[in-house]
Scaffold this active site. Structure first.
Site, PDB file in Angstrom:
ATOM      1  N   ARG A  15       0.836  -1.199   0.000  1.00  0.00           N
ATOM      2  CA  ARG A  15       0.000   0.000   0.000  1.00  0.00           C
ATOM      3  C   ARG A  15       0.872   1.252   0.000  1.00  0.00           C
ATOM      4  O   ARG A  15       2.077   1.193   0.244  1.00  0.00           O
ATOM      5  CB  ARG A  15      -0.921   0.005   1.224  1.00  0.00           C
ATOM      6  CG  ARG A  15      -2.034  -1.013   1.174  1.00  0.00           C
ATOM      7  CD  ARG A  15      -2.804  -1.088   2.482  1.00  0.00           C
ATOM      8  NE  ARG A  15      -2.019  -1.717   3.537  1.00  0.00           N
ATOM      9  CZ  ARG A  15      -2.452  -1.908   4.786  1.00  0.00           C
ATOM     10  NH1 ARG A  15      -3.660  -1.468   5.135  1.00  0.00           N
ATOM     11  NH2 ARG A  15      -1.689  -2.499   5.675  1.00  0.00           N
ATOM     12  N   LYS A  75       1.710   1.795   7.405  1.00  0.00           N
ATOM     13  CA  LYS A  75       1.992   0.957   8.564  1.00  0.00           C
ATOM     14  C   LYS A  75       2.974   1.629   9.518  1.00  0.00           C
ATOM     15  O   LYS A  75       3.627   2.608   9.180  1.00  0.00           O
ATOM     16  CB  LYS A  75       2.547  -0.396   8.118  1.00  0.00           C
ATOM     17  CG  LYS A  75       1.505  -1.294   7.448  1.00  0.00           C
ATOM     18  CD  LYS A  75       0.311  -1.564   8.357  1.00  0.00           C
ATOM     19  CE  LYS A  75       0.642  -2.477   9.511  1.00  0.00           C
ATOM     20  NZ  LYS A  75      -0.529  -2.707  10.422  1.00  0.00           N
ATOM     21  N   TYR A  94      -0.909   4.307  10.738  1.00  0.00           N
ATOM     22  CA  TYR A  94      -1.304   3.299  11.716  1.00  0.00           C
ATOM     23  C   TYR A  94      -0.108   3.049  12.630  1.00  0.00           C
ATOM     24  O   TYR A  94       1.016   2.882  12.157  1.00  0.00           O
ATOM     25  CB  TYR A  94      -1.714   1.984  11.041  1.00  0.00           C
ATOM     26  CG  TYR A  94      -3.048   2.044  10.351  1.00  0.00           C
ATOM     27  CD1 TYR A  94      -4.216   2.269  11.077  1.00  0.00           C
ATOM     28  CD2 TYR A  94      -3.152   1.852   8.980  1.00  0.00           C
ATOM     29  CE1 TYR A  94      -5.448   2.321  10.456  1.00  0.00           C
ATOM     30  CE2 TYR A  94      -4.380   1.897   8.338  1.00  0.00           C
ATOM     31  CZ  TYR A  94      -5.530   2.129   9.080  1.00  0.00           C
ATOM     32  OH  TYR A  94      -6.752   2.182   8.452  1.00  0.00           O
ATOM     33  N   HIS A  96      -0.537   1.343  16.362  1.00  0.00           N
ATOM     34  CA  HIS A  96      -0.719   0.163  17.212  1.00  0.00           C
ATOM     35  C   HIS A  96       0.408   0.060  18.246  1.00  0.00           C
ATOM     36  O   HIS A  96       1.031  -0.990  18.415  1.00  0.00           O
ATOM     37  CB  HIS A  96      -0.781  -1.112  16.359  1.00  0.00           C
ATOM     38  CG  HIS A  96      -1.848  -1.084  15.310  1.00  0.00           C
ATOM     39  ND1 HIS A  96      -3.203  -1.106  15.624  1.00  0.00           N
ATOM     40  CD2 HIS A  96      -1.776  -1.034  13.958  1.00  0.00           C
ATOM     41  CE1 HIS A  96      -3.914  -1.075  14.508  1.00  0.00           C
ATOM     42  NE2 HIS A  96      -3.078  -1.021  13.491  1.00  0.00           N
ATOM     43  N   GLU A 118      -5.695   4.622  13.767  1.00  0.00           N
ATOM     44  CA  GLU A 118      -6.667   3.669  14.324  1.00  0.00           C
ATOM     45  C   GLU A 118      -7.428   4.193  15.524  1.00  0.00           C
ATOM     46  O   GLU A 118      -8.423   3.570  15.934  1.00  0.00           O
ATOM     47  CB  GLU A 118      -5.981   2.341  14.672  1.00  0.00           C
ATOM     48  CG  GLU A 118      -5.044   2.378  15.862  1.00  0.00           C
ATOM     49  CD  GLU A 118      -3.617   2.735  15.499  1.00  0.00           C
ATOM     50  OE1 GLU A 118      -2.731   2.560  16.351  1.00  0.00           O
ATOM     51  OE2 GLU A 118      -3.378   3.202  14.359  1.00  0.00           O
ATOM     52  N   SER A 134     -10.722  -2.251   8.383  1.00  0.00           N
ATOM     53  CA  SER A 134     -11.458  -3.302   9.089  1.00  0.00           C
ATOM     54  C   SER A 134     -12.410  -4.017   8.140  1.00  0.00           C
ATOM     55  O   SER A 134     -12.569  -5.243   8.203  1.00  0.00           O
ATOM     56  CB  SER A 134     -12.241  -2.712  10.261  1.00  0.00           C
ATOM     57  OG  SER A 134     -11.376  -2.192  11.243  1.00  0.00           O
ATOM     58  N   LEU A 240     -11.544  -5.679  19.407  1.00  0.00           N
ATOM     59  CA  LEU A 240     -10.784  -4.433  19.378  1.00  0.00           C
ATOM     60  C   LEU A 240     -11.027  -3.636  20.647  1.00  0.00           C
ATOM     61  O   LEU A 240     -12.176  -3.429  21.044  1.00  0.00           O
ATOM     62  CB  LEU A 240     -11.192  -3.586  18.162  1.00  0.00           C
ATOM     63  CG  LEU A 240     -10.639  -2.161  18.110  1.00  0.00           C
ATOM     64  CD1 LEU A 240      -9.137  -2.192  17.832  1.00  0.00           C
ATOM     65  CD2 LEU A 240     -11.364  -1.344  17.039  1.00  0.00           C
ATOM     66  N   ILE A 269      -4.250  -9.232  15.363  1.00  0.00           N
ATOM     67  CA  ILE A 269      -2.839  -9.466  15.650  1.00  0.00           C
ATOM     68  C   ILE A 269      -2.041  -8.167  15.727  1.00  0.00           C
ATOM     69  O   ILE A 269      -1.058  -8.081  16.468  1.00  0.00           O
ATOM     70  CB  ILE A 269      -2.215 -10.436  14.617  1.00  0.00           C
ATOM     71  CG1 ILE A 269      -0.820 -10.909  15.069  1.00  0.00           C
ATOM     72  CG2 ILE A 269      -2.175  -9.812  13.235  1.00  0.00           C
ATOM     73  CD1 ILE A 269      -0.824 -11.726  16.336  1.00  0.00           C
ATOM     74  N   ASP A 270      -2.444  -7.125  14.973  1.00  0.00           N
ATOM     75  CA  ASP A 270      -1.689  -5.876  15.066  1.00  0.00           C
ATOM     76  C   ASP A 270      -1.972  -5.124  16.360  1.00  0.00           C
ATOM     77  O   ASP A 270      -1.359  -4.091  16.634  1.00  0.00           O
ATOM     78  CB  ASP A 270      -1.919  -4.974  13.844  1.00  0.00           C
ATOM     79  CG  ASP A 270      -3.375  -4.702  13.561  1.00  0.00           C
ATOM     80  OD1 ASP A 270      -4.221  -5.069  14.399  1.00  0.00           O
ATOM     81  OD2 ASP A 270      -3.680  -4.129  12.500  1.00  0.00           O
TER      82      ASP A 270
END
Length: 373
Positions: A15, A75, A94, A96, A118, A134, A240, A269-270
């Site tokens: 991406r 990411k 993102y 996380h 997020e 999502s 989540l 998982i992230d």
């Protein structure tokens, strides 16, 4: 403002954080956009398409990070990228952070203002920048689960929808939010027996109404989870907690009791994963077997369909990116108050409670931290 868009370097991540449309929006407002050479190729966007809308292509990530006031990514930054960040720079991606404490510590040392897609919220507490990914991750989770149920992939050899005279697969989905709803759409569409568990009865009512009884809904509690997981052919975990680590809903004992060749897909998982037996995998090596159960725990599931994902993501992020470029972080928060929920790190201050707890640090308030920055 100078906006920098590097090529993503996470394994098998194709991406990109901006489209030519986004470049046009920014350059027409007087901003400069620097894009690393080839950044859009994985999403079928050529450098020339960016140039035609006013971007400047630069050959190295060092040039992008070195010149930009704001870095746009998809990411979380990898270690080499964290090292290129500098004090006062804005990072919008993102993150996380609760799942990646080492990266969080690196950002704090670099002194950046890091804003996580997020956890940006709207007034009704929706997550507009997480929602499109999502949707894609949920739909792909059902696809991936169906694929890995095939015997050649190590699965039970079950067709998700069965055929006349043969039972379909049983799909259990933990979480009835955006990802869970979309996983259910695909599972039901493929003809599977589908069960969704959630603690929010209103979500279960909405699912019941949407699918007109074609999905079974259950309250999410330890006993129901255990019963359903052990009986399942495919379990999709989508739980989540915004900005915090995902709860471990499926224990190793439950996994040990599952059918041989059953499949677990951990969409969470992230955020650390919602199965005790999960460890992050990649698109180049997406699965592993533990207790004779196939685990699929890719940390960037939408990266497998980068063209669709890039356009879906940037449709949502560009309003916020443009406002940040126009007004800076404090001005953007005044214009879009929900952006404050995305502010995770400001200089040496952590501004998300879940992240602070995972790091053992105090939690500051975004606007107070920005006032000192």
């Amino acid at each position: 403002m100078i906006i920098g868009v590097p090529r993503e370097i996470k394994t098998a991540e194709h991406r990109v954080a901006i489209t030519p449309i986004g470049v046009r929006e920014l350059t027409e407002r007087g901003h400069e956009v620097l894009i690393e050479k080839g950044a859009g190729e994985g999403s079928s966007i050529l450098d020339q398409e960016y140039v035609e809308q006013g971007a400047t292509i630069v050959p190295t990530p060092e040039e992008v990070f070195g010149a930009a006031d704001m870095i746009l990514k998809v990411k979380e930054p990898q270690a080499s990228e964290v090292a290129m960040l500098r004090e006062g720079q804005i990072l919008f991606t993102y993150l996380h952070l609760a799942a990646y404490p080492e990266m969080a510590e690196g950002l704090l040392k670099r002194g950046v203002t890091a804003i996580a897609y997020e956890t940006v919220m709207t007034g009704d507490r929706q997550l507009p920048l997480l929602a499109p990914m999502s949707e894609i991750a949920g739909r792909m989770a059902a696809q991936a689960g169906s694929h890995y149920l095939e015997r050649a992939q190590g699965g039970r050899g079950i067709l998700l929808g069965g055929v006349p005279g043969v039972k379909p697969a049983k799909v259990v989905i933990l979480g009835g939010g955006n990802a869970g709803m979309n996983a259910a759409k695909i599972a039901v569409g493929m003809g599977a027996e589908t069960v969704v568990l959630d603690t929010d009865i209103n979500k279960l009512r909405a699912i019941e109404a949407m699918f007109h009884g074609r999905i079974f809904t259950l309250h999410s509690n330890r006993l129901n989870i255990e019963d359903q997981v052990i009986a399942a052919d495919l379990v999709i975990g989508t739980v989540l907690v915004p900005g915090a680590s995902a709860p471990k809903l499926v224990t190793e004992d439950m996994v040990r009791a599952m059918k041989q060749g059953a499949v677990l897909v951990d969409v969470a998982i992230d955020q650390g994963g919602c199965f005790e037996t999960s460890r992050e995998t990649t698109h180049t090596n997406p699965t592993y077997s533990l207790h004779e159960v196939i685990h699929y725990a890719v940390g960037n599931i939408p990266g497998a369909v980068p063209h669709t994902s890039t356009y879906a993501l940037t449709n949502a992020t560009m309003r916020y990116a443009v406002t940040l470029a126009d007004k800076g972080v404090k001005g953007a928060i005044e214009a879009l108050p929900g952006l404050a929920h995305g502010v995770s790190v400001v200089g040496a201050a952590v501004c998300r409670r879940g992240v602070a707890e995972s790091l053992g640090r105090p939690c500051g308030r975004p606007l107070e931290a920005l006032a000192w920055a």
